[in-house]
Design a protein around this motif. Sequence first.
Motif, mmCIF file in Angstrom:
data_model
loop_
_atom_site.group_PDB
_atom_site.id
_atom_site.type_symbol
_atom_site.label_atom_id
_atom_site.label_comp_id
_atom_site.label_asym_id
_atom_site.label_seq_id
_atom_site.Cartn_x
_atom_site.Cartn_y
_atom_site.Cartn_z
ATOM 1 N N ALA A 168 16.210 -32.929 21.404
ATOM 2 C CA ALA A 168 16.119 -31.797 20.476
ATOM 3 C C ALA A 168 17.481 -31.122 20.295
ATOM 4 O O ALA A 168 17.864 -30.765 19.170
ATOM 5 C CB ALA A 168 15.092 -30.787 20.981
ATOM 6 N N TRP A 217 19.458 -31.992 16.754
ATOM 7 C CA TRP A 217 18.879 -30.907 15.947
ATOM 8 C C TRP A 217 19.504 -30.852 14.549
ATOM 9 O O TRP A 217 18.810 -30.696 13.550
ATOM 10 C CB TRP A 217 19.071 -29.576 16.681
ATOM 11 C CG TRP A 217 18.477 -28.411 15.931
ATOM 12 C CD1 TRP A 217 19.100 -27.593 15.041
ATOM 13 C CD2 TRP A 217 17.126 -27.958 16.005
ATOM 14 N NE1 TRP A 217 18.240 -26.659 14.555
ATOM 15 C CE2 TRP A 217 17.003 -26.854 15.128
ATOM 16 C CE3 TRP A 217 15.996 -28.373 16.721
ATOM 17 C CZ2 TRP A 217 15.806 -26.160 14.949
ATOM 18 C CZ3 TRP A 217 14.804 -27.679 16.544
ATOM 19 C CH2 TRP A 217 14.726 -26.595 15.671
ATOM 20 N N ASP A 220 13.090 -36.728 15.862
ATOM 21 C CA ASP A 220 12.058 -35.695 16.047
ATOM 22 C C ASP A 220 10.702 -36.313 16.385
ATOM 23 O O ASP A 220 9.962 -35.808 17.222
ATOM 24 C CB ASP A 220 11.973 -34.776 14.820
ATOM 25 C CG ASP A 220 11.806 -35.546 13.527
ATOM 26 O OD1 ASP A 220 11.955 -36.784 13.546
ATOM 27 O OD2 ASP A 220 11.537 -34.906 12.490
ATOM 28 N N PHE A 275 10.405 -31.153 16.175
ATOM 29 C CA PHE A 275 11.285 -30.755 17.287
ATOM 30 C C PHE A 275 10.754 -29.485 17.952
ATOM 31 O O PHE A 275 10.706 -29.384 19.178
ATOM 32 C CB PHE A 275 12.700 -30.500 16.761
ATOM 33 C CG PHE A 275 13.597 -31.715 16.827
ATOM 34 C CD1 PHE A 275 13.529 -32.593 17.900
ATOM 35 C CD2 PHE A 275 14.515 -31.965 15.822
ATOM 36 C CE1 PHE A 275 14.369 -33.709 17.960
ATOM 37 C CE2 PHE A 275 15.350 -33.076 15.875
ATOM 38 C CZ PHE A 275 15.260 -33.946 16.941
ATOM 39 N N ALA A 322 10.857 -37.496 19.952
ATOM 40 C CA ALA A 322 10.715 -36.356 20.873
ATOM 41 C C ALA A 322 9.254 -35.918 20.968
ATOM 42 O O ALA A 322 8.742 -35.686 22.075
ATOM 43 C CB ALA A 322 11.588 -35.194 20.395
ATOM 44 N N LYS A 346 11.738 -29.344 10.529
ATOM 45 C CA LYS A 346 12.114 -29.416 11.955
ATOM 46 C C LYS A 346 10.925 -29.164 12.871
ATOM 47 O O LYS A 346 11.090 -29.038 14.079
ATOM 48 C CB LYS A 346 13.178 -28.352 12.254
ATOM 49 C CG LYS A 346 14.478 -28.511 11.488
ATOM 50 C CD LYS A 346 15.408 -29.448 12.188
ATOM 51 C CE LYS A 346 16.749 -29.477 11.456
ATOM 52 N NZ LYS A 346 17.485 -30.703 11.750
#
Lengths: 198, 336
Positions: A148, A152, A119, A166, A122, A163
Motif C-alpha cells: 500500500a 500508493w 491494490d 488499498f 493487497a 484507491k
Amino acid sequence: MLVFCPTCNSALPERFFRHPSVQGSCAGCATDLSVTLFPALFRPRGKIDAPSLLSAEGEASCYEHPGKRAVALCNKCGRFLCALCEVEVDAKIWCPSCLVSGDSGGPIQALQKQRTLFDSIALALATLPFLLFFYPSIVSAPVVVYLAIRYWKRPSSIIPRGKWRFVLALVIVLLEMSFIALVIFAAVYAQRTIGTRK
Amino acid sequence: MTPEFPYVQLSGAFHGFLRKASLWEGADHILSVSGTRFSEEYRRFYYRDIEALIVERRARWGSLGWWLVLLIVFVISLFAAGGNGPRYSWIAALTFAVVLALRLDLTFRRSCRCSIQTAVSREVLPSLIRRAAARVVIARLGERITAEQGNLPEDMPPVEEEVLAFIQRAESSAPSPLAVLSEADQREQRRRALRGFIFVAAALLVLLVGSVVTFWFARARDLPANLQNWIAYGTIITELALAFQAVRYLAGIRFVNSLRRFMVAYTILQAAGFMLGASIAIYLGALRIRGGVDLLSVMLYYQEGRAALQLALALFGLILFLAKWKAYRRGEPSSH
C-alpha cells in the motif's frame, strides 16, 4: 485482402466479399460466421519506391541512416528521422532511441501493454488468510502495508479504478494486526499472572 | 467522455472467477482489456486499421466460478430440502434443472467468439462472448470505423485476381490439417494423441471410481478407524499423483487443450479443497468444543459435496473427451 476463419484458419470463400456484412458457413470447418467488412480490407497496399527514400546531395539525411532522406523531426530530441525511424504516438513523432530510453516525460500510455494491479494483490493478501484460519496473516499483513505504501501513487489501471482496495486492505490488516497484538499481550499477561500466583 | 478519461465502456464485459475482460471505445481506437484479477493486458485497435469484424457462433462456457456456485448451491439446497422430506428435494432438483437448462441455452445458443482483423493480425476480443452484446458492439464500432474509413460502395470492390485464385485453390484442395505433415510426423502425431486420449480416459475412470468411493466412504461410519485412515490417505495420494501426471502429460499434447484446462482446473480445485477442508476441520473443531455443531453430520455433507463435485467434473470431462475424440477422428491436430 483475405479474411480467414478464426476456427480453422482457412481463407473464407469469395461469397463473403459480395456484401459489407455477410452471414455464412466456413468451407473448411462449417462454423457459422458473421463477417463485417470495412474499406481498409480493399485498400491497395502501398508499394515502396526505394530511390525516393535515398537522400540527394544537399538534402537532410536521417540521424540513424545517413544515406536516407529525412522526412521528420523527433519531437523530443530534434533529430532528423527517415520514414523507417519515425514513430507516431499520440499525434507526436518520436525517434526509436527516445522511445526505448523512456526519456519521454513519463511512460507513454498508448504504448503500455500490461499493468500489475497491486491494490487487488493487497486486498487478496488481506482477505484470503481468513480462509486458512488466520495464521498466514502474520506474514501477509506487513506485506499488505508495504504494498500500500510502495504503490500508493503508482497508476493502477488505464481504465477507471479508485484507491478503495488499498484503503480496505489497510483497514483489514490493521484490525488483524491489532487482534494478533491483543492475543500476544493476553498470552503474556496470563503467563505472568499464573507465574506470580505460583 | 471526459478529457481525463478518454474511453467509454462498450457492452459485454467478462467477469470470471480468475479472469476478466472488457472493451472500451476511444477517440481513434478501441481498447481491449483482459487479464487476471491481479494484472491487466491491453490491446489497441485503431479504427483506420480495422479490416473486418468476425463473429463465429460457438459454445462458450463462461466463468468456471459460475458453474461451481451453481453446483454448490444445488448440493446445499438438496441437503437442506432433504431434511424436510423427499418432496422438497424434488423441488430443489427441479429448480436446479431449470436453471441449468437456461444456462446451457446461454452457453450453446447465445454465445459466440468475436475476432478483429487488421492488416497485420487477427485478435480475439475476450469480452464479447454473447451474441446479443456482440451485435450491439459491432453496430457501434461499425459507425466509428465508417466515420474514419468511409463507406464501402454499393457494388463491392472486385476481389483481386491473385486473391481469388488463392481462395479457389484453397477451397478446391482443402487438405486435412494432418496432410501437411510428413508420414513419420503424422504417425508420431497420432501416437501422441492416442496416448493422451488413453491417459485421459483412464484419468476420467479414476475420477468416476473416486467419486463413488468418496460417497461410500462418507456413509461407511462403522468402518474401523485404521481402515478409514488408509482409504483417506490412498485417495489423497492417488488424486495428487493423478493431477501431477495430468499436468505433466497434457502439457505436451496439443490435441486436448480443453481437457488440459479441465485437468488444471481440477487440480486447483483439489488443492483448494484440501486447504479449505483443513480450515473447515479446524473451525468445526473449535465449534465442537462449544458444543454447537454436530461435527460428524457436517463433515458428511462436506464429503458428499466433494464427491458430487468430483462426479460432475468427471461427467464434464467425459463430454469434453467425446467432443475431442470426434475431432481426433477427423484428423485435426489441434483445437486451435
